[in-house]
Design a protein around this motif. Structure first.
Motif, PDB file in Angstrom:
ATOM      1  N   ALA A   2      20.939  34.432  13.559  1.00 15.03           N
ATOM      2  CA  ALA A   2      21.030  35.382  14.670  1.00 15.03           C
ATOM      3  C   ALA A   2      22.055  36.469  14.361  1.00 15.03           C
ATOM      4  O   ALA A   2      21.804  37.655  14.624  1.00 15.03           O
ATOM      5  CB  ALA A   2      21.406  34.651  15.959  1.00 15.03           C
ATOM      6  N   ALA A   3      23.189  36.072  13.795  1.00 16.10           N
ATOM      7  CA  ALA A   3      24.227  37.057  13.459  1.00 16.10           C
ATOM      8  C   ALA A   3      23.745  37.998  12.364  1.00 16.10           C
ATOM      9  O   ALA A   3      24.008  39.211  12.408  1.00 16.10           O
ATOM     10  CB  ALA A   3      25.509  36.347  13.041  1.00 16.10           C
ATOM     11  N   ARG A   4      23.031  37.474  11.377  1.00 17.86           N
ATOM     12  CA  ARG A   4      22.502  38.326  10.309  1.00 17.86           C
ATOM     13  C   ARG A   4      21.446  39.292  10.856  1.00 17.86           C
ATOM     14  O   ARG A   4      21.388  40.452  10.454  1.00 17.86           O
ATOM     15  CB  ARG A   4      21.881  37.468   9.186  1.00 17.86           C
ATOM     16  CG  ARG A   4      22.863  36.678   8.354  1.00 17.86           C
ATOM     17  CD  ARG A   4      23.681  37.580   7.495  1.00 17.86           C
ATOM     18  NE  ARG A   4      22.808  38.393   6.686  1.00 17.86           N
ATOM     19  CZ  ARG A   4      23.077  38.834   5.491  1.00 17.86           C
ATOM     20  NH1 ARG A   4      24.206  38.538   4.931  1.00 17.86           N
ATOM     21  NH2 ARG A   4      22.230  39.591   4.837  1.00 17.86           N
ATOM     22  N   GLU A   5      20.629  38.810  11.771  1.00 14.73           N
ATOM     23  CA  GLU A   5      19.618  39.680  12.380  1.00 14.73           C
ATOM     24  C   GLU A   5      20.294  40.786  13.187  1.00 14.73           C
ATOM     25  O   GLU A   5      19.908  41.954  13.103  1.00 14.73           O
ATOM     26  CB  GLU A   5      18.686  38.868  13.283  1.00 14.73           C
ATOM     27  CG  GLU A   5      17.571  39.704  13.875  1.00 14.73           C
ATOM     28  CD  GLU A   5      16.580  38.885  14.680  1.00 14.73           C
ATOM     29  OE1 GLU A   5      15.863  39.510  15.480  1.00 14.73           O
ATOM     30  OE2 GLU A   5      16.510  37.661  14.523  1.00 14.73           O
ATOM     31  N   ARG A   6      21.323  40.413  13.947  1.00 13.04           N
ATOM     32  CA  ARG A   6      22.072  41.417  14.718  1.00 13.04           C
ATOM     33  C   ARG A   6      22.692  42.452  13.776  1.00 13.04           C
ATOM     34  O   ARG A   6      22.642  43.654  14.032  1.00 13.04           O
ATOM     35  CB  ARG A   6      23.159  40.731  15.545  1.00 13.04           C
ATOM     36  CG  ARG A   6      23.997  41.702  16.344  1.00 13.04           C
ATOM     37  CD  ARG A   6      25.015  40.995  17.217  1.00 13.04           C
ATOM     38  NE  ARG A   6      25.912  41.972  17.816  1.00 13.04           N
ATOM     39  CZ  ARG A   6      27.126  41.712  18.217  1.00 13.04           C
ATOM     40  NH1 ARG A   6      27.610  40.482  18.127  1.00 13.04           N
ATOM     41  NH2 ARG A   6      27.889  42.642  18.738  1.00 13.04           N
ATOM     42  N   GLN A   7      23.239  41.973  12.670  1.00 13.29           N
ATOM     43  CA  GLN A   7      23.840  42.884  11.699  1.00 13.29           C
ATOM     44  C   GLN A   7      22.790  43.835  11.121  1.00 13.29           C
ATOM     45  O   GLN A   7      23.027  45.038  10.995  1.00 13.29           O
ATOM     46  CB  GLN A   7      24.506  42.098  10.570  1.00 13.29           C
ATOM     47  CG  GLN A   7      25.188  42.980   9.537  1.00 13.29           C
ATOM     48  CD  GLN A   7      25.730  42.175   8.375  1.00 13.29           C
ATOM     49  OE1 GLN A   7      25.048  41.291   7.844  1.00 13.29           O
ATOM     50  NE2 GLN A   7      26.966  42.476   7.994  1.00 13.29           N
ATOM     51  N   GLY A   8      21.638  43.308  10.793  1.00 14.50           N
ATOM     52  CA  GLY A   8      20.571  44.135  10.228  1.00 14.50           C
ATOM     53  C   GLY A   8      20.098  45.207  11.195  1.00 14.50           C
ATOM     54  O   GLY A   8      19.915  46.367  10.809  1.00 14.50           O
ATOM     55  N   MET A   9      19.911  44.828  12.457  1.00 14.28           N
ATOM     56  CA  MET A   9      19.466  45.804  13.459  1.00 14.28           C
ATOM     57  C   MET A   9      20.556  46.852  13.712  1.00 14.28           C
ATOM     58  O   MET A   9      20.259  48.040  13.852  1.00 14.28           O
ATOM     59  CB  MET A   9      19.076  45.096  14.751  1.00 14.28           C
ATOM     60  CG  MET A   9      17.800  44.281  14.603  1.00 14.28           C
ATOM     61  SD  MET A   9      17.127  43.573  16.123  1.00 14.28           S
ATOM     62  CE  MET A   9      18.522  42.925  16.959  1.00 14.28           C
ATOM     63  N   MET A  10      21.801  46.416  13.749  1.00 10.76           N
ATOM     64  CA  MET A  10      22.911  47.328  13.980  1.00 10.76           C
ATOM     65  C   MET A  10      23.040  48.330  12.826  1.00 10.76           C
ATOM     66  O   MET A  10      23.185  49.528  13.049  1.00 10.76           O
ATOM     67  CB  MET A  10      24.211  46.532  14.138  1.00 10.76           C
ATOM     68  CG  MET A  10      25.413  47.366  14.481  1.00 10.76           C
ATOM     69  SD  MET A  10      26.882  46.341  14.693  1.00 10.76           S
ATOM     70  CE  MET A  10      27.154  45.838  13.008  1.00 10.76           C
ATOM     71  N   GLU A  11      22.954  47.846  11.609  1.00  7.05           N
ATOM     72  CA  GLU A  11      23.065  48.735  10.442  1.00  7.05           C
ATOM     73  C   GLU A  11      21.882  49.706  10.370  1.00  7.05           C
ATOM     74  O   GLU A  11      22.053  50.866  10.002  1.00  7.05           O
ATOM     75  CB  GLU A  11      23.186  47.929   9.149  1.00  7.05           C
ATOM     76  CG  GLU A  11      24.507  47.190   9.001  1.00  7.05           C
ATOM     77  CD  GLU A  11      25.734  48.095   9.009  1.00  7.05           C
ATOM     78  OE1 GLU A  11      25.663  49.244   8.515  1.00  7.05           O
ATOM     79  OE2 GLU A  11      26.776  47.661   9.518  1.00  7.05           O
ATOM     80  N   ALA A  12      20.713  49.236  10.749  1.00  7.67           N
ATOM     81  CA  ALA A  12      19.547  50.120  10.764  1.00  7.67           C
ATOM     82  C   ALA A  12      19.745  51.240  11.785  1.00  7.67           C
ATOM     83  O   ALA A  12      19.438  52.407  11.510  1.00  7.67           O
ATOM     84  CB  ALA A  12      18.276  49.332  11.083  1.00  7.67           C
TER      85      ALA A  12
END
Length: 165
Positions: free
Chosen positions: A49-59
């Motif tokens: 979940a944290a990695r997904e949040r990071q990916g969406m945030m960076e995008a």
């Protein structure tokens, strides 16, 4: 590279969102680090979940940063005229049903901030650009082709209100 119109207020909101996302980076990195310490990453829901949040945030950060250089920032207080253009608030009447609609034409990145706005790059916005009071315009909408008459055009200044800090 094509410029993207945006109001001064819309630009400030995009900049504020970008700054906020960048401030969240350490928090997300820490969440990933803590989740990683829990062990097996294959079955670690917190880590994923944290990695997904990071990916969406960076995008989102990359998206905003890529557009910032292309923005053509427009002072809505300086706009006016008798033809529909960026910043115009337009009142339309459906020729068939008599139903009235009101739109403010804004840039594509700021329409989410302003209720009743439409992007000048959307099918509706493109169909309205350059029209005058009394003109009829046919717009393709999900229910089919609708014919509208332009009832009024106003340039009311900023369409987005900012909470100044």
């Amino acid at each position: 590279m094509t410029s993207i119109p945006i109001s001064q207020e819309g630009y400030k909101l995009m900049k504020k969102e970008l700054d906020s996302l960048k401030k969240q980076r350490p928090e997300v990195s820490e969440a990933i680090r803590l989740a990683r310490e829990e062990g097996d990453l294959r079955e670690n829901g917190g880590y994923h979940a944290a990695r997904e949040r990071q990916g969406m945030m960076e995008a989102r950060i990359n998206f905003i940063e890529s557009r910032m250089a292309r923005y053509n920032v427009i002072d809505m207080k300086t706009l006016g005229g008798e033809k529909i253009s960026f910043g115009a608030t337009v009142e339309l009447e459906d020729v068939e049903s008599g139903e009235k609609k009101r739109y403010t034409l804004l840039g594509p990145d700021e329409t989410g901030f302003c209720k009743g706005s439409v992007s000048i790059q959307s099918p509706v916005g493109l169909a309205l650009l350059g029209k005058s009071v009394g003109d009829e315009v046919v717009i393709q909408v999900p229910r089919g082709r609708v014919e509208y008459e332009v009832l009024s055009i106003a340039f009311n200044g900023p369409a987005i209100t900012l909470d100044e800090e």
